[in-house]
Design a protein around this motif. Structure first.
Motif, PDB file in Angstrom:
ATOM      1  N   LEU A  38       0.846  -1.192   0.000  1.00  0.00           N
ATOM      2  CA  LEU A  38       0.000   0.000   0.000  1.00  0.00           C
ATOM      3  C   LEU A  38       0.880   1.240   0.000  1.00  0.00           C
ATOM      4  O   LEU A  38       1.795   1.357   0.807  1.00  0.00           O
ATOM      5  CB  LEU A  38      -0.905  -0.001   1.235  1.00  0.00           C
ATOM      6  N   LEU A  39       0.613   2.157  -0.925  1.00  0.00           N
ATOM      7  CA  LEU A  39       1.331   3.429  -0.966  1.00  0.00           C
ATOM      8  C   LEU A  39       0.368   4.533  -0.580  1.00  0.00           C
ATOM      9  O   LEU A  39      -0.652   4.745  -1.251  1.00  0.00           O
ATOM     10  CB  LEU A  39       1.926   3.682  -2.347  1.00  0.00           C
ATOM     11  N   VAL A  40       0.679   5.208   0.518  1.00  0.00           N
ATOM     12  CA  VAL A  40      -0.220   6.229   1.056  1.00  0.00           C
ATOM     13  C   VAL A  40       0.510   7.558   1.147  1.00  0.00           C
ATOM     14  O   VAL A  40       1.716   7.611   1.424  1.00  0.00           O
ATOM     15  CB  VAL A  40      -0.757   5.827   2.449  1.00  0.00           C
ATOM     16  N   PRO A  41      -0.198   8.658   0.928  1.00  0.00           N
ATOM     17  CA  PRO A  41       0.446   9.974   1.061  1.00  0.00           C
ATOM     18  C   PRO A  41       0.698  10.300   2.527  1.00  0.00           C
ATOM     19  O   PRO A  41      -0.143  10.028   3.397  1.00  0.00           O
ATOM     20  CB  PRO A  41      -0.574  10.926   0.443  1.00  0.00           C
ATOM     21  N   VAL A  42       1.860  10.881   2.800  1.00  0.00           N
ATOM     22  CA  VAL A  42       2.221  11.250   4.173  1.00  0.00           C
ATOM     23  C   VAL A  42       2.858  12.632   4.174  1.00  0.00           C
ATOM     24  O   VAL A  42       3.424  13.077   3.180  1.00  0.00           O
ATOM     25  CB  VAL A  42       3.198  10.234   4.808  1.00  0.00           C
TER      26      VAL A  42
END
Length: 382
Positions: A332-336
């Protein structure tokens, strides 16, 4: 033609893209145009750096021990002092001026005591060749020309620089519903890939040669892939398995070698990488904007780094905090957003929305076993 039954693991896809291409041929460009480019050859010093003993401060060049008597002045860029200084002599001197033979130090104006009562603790003289000797290697191939590198090249006497050619990218945006400008009507969507991909390509060292907006038509897509000299063709919105997704069939018809068909990540699963005959590349991006951004980071950026000869920037690793649900085995690639010694998840991220990514500094790579507070790799967006 290679087909894969199961998606490629995300890290494997990243490695495949980074190792797929070799660096493009070199070209020489003026030094002023080299910033951001990648050096293609070693750079050597054309002369000693500095070329002569030079003052590092404005003040007085002194010989022997004090007291000192000022016998003249030496200006930067002016004629050198004739002869040598004798003991007890001094000349007023400017930063960068050649230090006369016999001088043992430069006393800065601010602290100079020409009586010699306080002495001196630092010479403030840049000795000839202390940075480099003529012929020394200053920079190795693969180094990106930063502003500081450009300054060093100028010091070395370079007027033009051998750099790798920029990869030329053709952007093909597909979809009957896509409009290029203005506010989309019901049933339409605005092309977000032209500005987003163009910015990413530029940041990775490439240049967008042209942009084409195509309806969902296999023949037009095939012609668009075949009729271009671009090093990379980026196709958006045609890499899935729907009735209007023609990319895989077109690639097969063109004799392409598919390296990546799908990637085990969320979002961005229907992304692809293929090699066309003749050494050109095709990157397929999902049509959803955030999913397309993930695919750019996964496949397009590493491919461009390979073509420019630049090393892929190391991914920082920080503790990531947030309420996230993983669905293994997909990554999973999530914005941070960065918050000192950790990163926090930007909530509400969805494949079709760039709202979260627009507020983010990076994409966090969350893999099986991750829990809030655990470290994760960050793919920087800024």
């Amino acid at each position: 033609m290679r087909s894969v039954d199961s998606p490629v693991p995300w890290r494997t896809a990243l490695k495949i893209a980074g190792a797929a291409a070799t660096a493009l041929p070199p070209e020489r460009v003026p030094l002023g145009a080299a910033v951001g480019r990648v050096l293609a050859e070693p750079v050597h010093a054309g002369a000693d750096l500095p070329g002569a003993d030079a003052a590092a401060m404005d003040g007085y060049a002194v010989a022997g021990t004090g007291p000192w008597r000022v016998v003249g002045r030496v200006l930067a860029g002016g004629p050198a002092w004739a002869g040598a200084l004798g003991p007890g002599q001094a000349v007023e001197i400017m930063t960068g001026a050649v230090v006369p033979p016999g001088a043992v130090a430069v006393l800065p104006y601010e602290t100079a005591d020409l009586t010699g009562a306080t002495g001196w603790t630092k010479a403030h003289i840049r000795r000839a060749g202390e940075d480099a000797r003529a012929g020394d290697e200053l920079l190795r191939p693969g180094r990106v020309v930063t502003p500081a590198v450009a300054g060093l090249l100028a010091q070395a006497g370079a007027d033009d620089v051998p750099v790798r050619r920029r990869p030329a990218v053709r952007l093909v945006v597909t979809g009957d519903e896509v409009v290029a400008a203005g506010v989309p009507r019901a049933g339409q969507v605005r092309d977000v890939f032209a500005p987003m991909v163009s910015a990413l390509v530029t940041a990775a060292g490439g240049v967008v040669a042209d942009r084409v907006l195509l309806p969902d038509d296999a023949g037009l897509l095939a012609g668009c892939l075949a009729a271009t000299d671009a090093d990379v063709v980026v196709v958006t919105g045609s890499s899935s398995a729907g009735a209007a997704d023609h990319l895989h069939r077109v690639l097969d018809e063109l004799g392409a070698r598919r390296l990546v068909d799908r990637v085990a990540c969320r979002p961005g699963r229907p992304q692809s990488l293929a090699a066309l005959p003749g050494g050109r590349w095709v990157v397929g991006l999902p049509g959803n904007p955030y999913a397309g951004l993930v695919a750019c980071v996964t496949l397009l950026q590493p491919l461009l780094h390979g073509l420019t000869g630049a090393a892929r920037p190391p991914a920082p690793r920080l503790s990531v905090v947030g309420d996230v649900t993983l669905t293994p085995p997909a990554t999973l690639l999530v914005p941070v957003r960065l918050a000192g010694d950790h990163a926090t998840v930007v909530p509400g991220s969805r494949p079709a929305s760039l709202a979260g990514a627009a507020l983010a500094d990076a994409l966090a790579v969350l893999e099986e076993g991750w829990h809030s507070g655990d470290p994760a790799d960050l793919m920087m967006l800024t």
